[in-house]
Design an enzyme around this catalytic site. Structure first.
Site, short mmCIF file in Angstrom:
data_model
loop_
_atom_site.label_atom_id
_atom_site.label_comp_id
_atom_site.label_asym_id
_atom_site.label_seq_id
_atom_site.Cartn_x
_atom_site.Cartn_y
_atom_site.Cartn_z
N ARG A 51 -3.54 5.06 -8.64
CA ARG A 51 -2.99 6.34 -9.11
C ARG A 51 -2.97 6.39 -10.64
O ARG A 51 -3.21 7.45 -11.24
CB ARG A 51 -1.57 6.54 -8.57
CG ARG A 51 -1.52 6.96 -7.11
CD ARG A 51 -0.09 7.23 -6.68
NE ARG A 51 0.69 6.03 -6.53
CZ ARG A 51 2.01 5.95 -6.71
NH1 ARG A 51 2.68 7.02 -7.11
NH2 ARG A 51 2.66 4.82 -6.51
N LEU B 269 0.86 -1.18 0.00
CA LEU B 269 0.00 0.00 0.00
C LEU B 269 0.90 1.23 0.00
O LEU B 269 1.87 1.30 0.76
CB LEU B 269 -0.89 0.02 1.25
CG LEU B 269 -2.33 -0.46 1.14
CD1 LEU B 269 -3.02 -0.33 2.50
CD2 LEU B 269 -3.11 0.31 0.10
N ASP B 270 0.58 2.22 -0.84
CA ASP B 270 1.34 3.47 -0.85
C ASP B 270 1.35 4.10 0.54
O ASP B 270 0.37 3.97 1.29
CB ASP B 270 0.74 4.45 -1.85
CG ASP B 270 0.99 4.05 -3.29
OD1 ASP B 270 1.92 3.26 -3.54
OD2 ASP B 270 0.26 4.54 -4.18
N PRO B 271 2.41 4.82 0.89
CA PRO B 271 2.47 5.47 2.21
C PRO B 271 1.27 6.35 2.52
O PRO B 271 0.78 6.36 3.66
CB PRO B 271 3.76 6.30 2.12
CG PRO B 271 4.62 5.56 1.15
CD PRO B 271 3.66 4.99 0.13
N ALA C 124 -1.74 6.01 1.47
CA ALA C 124 -2.99 5.24 1.51
C ALA C 124 -3.20 4.60 2.87
O ALA C 124 -2.28 4.44 3.67
CB ALA C 124 -2.97 4.16 0.43
#
Length: 288
Positions: free
Chosen positions: A177, A37-39, A41
């Site tokens: 994204r 998971l992106d930071p 998110a």
């Protein structure tokens, strides 16, 4: 200690940060996560502990992901989310919910997707984000992903930059994204991901997730692999498989896998069935 933990990752932490936190809390080095998971998110981040880390690949290969995403129009950033440098802003107040619905039709089934430059996708063994940080030009490789469902939940007619909230169900490797960026390109307004919440990763649901400061609920592997092909071993077969040997099983002679071998209620091994022989590839000692 072997099993899986359904964690709720807060925004601001990397997936690796979460793994490091769990290692320290449980005092064990064998910890791995399923699906980065992106930071920025938040949401479901399943974590495997102990021998269960060797089962990660089986869940990752089949697990569909579900997200709630907020996308804002009229803003383009270097990272395709609000963490990056703003490259362009424009008035997108002319957009309507109908405009959004029309372009969402492009995102159904198997699609080709370009990952963000600010991502861990590798080119020649080097993550894309390193090329970006070092100012080197590189062409991100297009990848095939699967979008099972994408729905418009809400249209926010804010001026000059309206936004939408979407529900997305998709395969492993899908970048939300990238979806935001492509929607902005199709509408010729630019767009960026404002917020992302992962609500599901395979069998792991947001409603059942553990906060980092809570006592963790350890999910036994057997609870998560009930729908996978399985065989039940006799005592004699178990002793052979436990030592890496193959055993004869009753099948139609087809080659298939992965297959989960059980002795009693415990997973003992995973492997392939070749002809009528189960050949173990990974052997486990859960509960020992």
């Amino acid at each position: 200690m072997d099993g899986f933990i359904n964690l709720l990752k807060p925004p601001g932490m990397t997936s690796h940060d979460v793994v490091a936190y769990v290692r320290k809390k449980l005092k064990t080095g064998k910890v791995g996560h399923l699906g980065t998971l992106d930071p920025a998110a938040a949401g479901v981040l399943p974590v495997a502990v102990g021998q269960a880390t060797r089962l990660i690949e089986y869940l990752e290969n089949v697990a569909m992901k579900e997200y709630l995403a907020e996308i804002v129009f009229g803003i383009t950033t270097a990272t395709w989310d609000m963490e990056g440098e703003i490259l362009e802003q424009k008035d997108a107040s002319f957009l309507t919910a109908g405009d959004i619905e029309k372009v969402l039709g492009h995102f159904h089934g198997e699609i080709e997707q370009t990952p963000p430059l600010a991502s861990a996708v590798k080119v020649s063994g080097k993550p894309l984000y390193r090329y970006q940080r070092q100012g080197e030009k590189v062409e991100p490789p297009k990848r095939k992903v699967f979008i099972d469902s994408i729905e418009l939940l809400e249209f926010l007619a804010d001026k000059p930059q309206p936004a939408v909230r979407l529900y997305i169900r998709c395969s492993r490797g899908t970048y939300i994204r990238s979806i935001a960026n492509e929607i902005g390109n199709l509408l010729k307004t630019g767009a960026t991901l404002k917020f992302l919440l992962r609500t599901r990763s395979g069998p792991f649901l947001l409603d059942d997730s553990n906060l980092l400061h809570e006592d963790f609920t350890l999910i036994p592997p057997e609870q998560l692999f009930q729908d996978f092909p399985k065989i039940n071993l006799t005592r004699e077969q178990y002793l052979r498989v436990k030592n890496g040997g193959g055993v004869k099983v009753e099948t139609k002679g087809e080659n298939f896998g992965p297959v989960f071998a059980y002795y009693g209620e415990k997973i003992i091994a995973t492997g392939m069935i070749c002809g009528q022989i189960f050949r173990p590839e990974k052997v486990f000692r859960f509960g020992e």
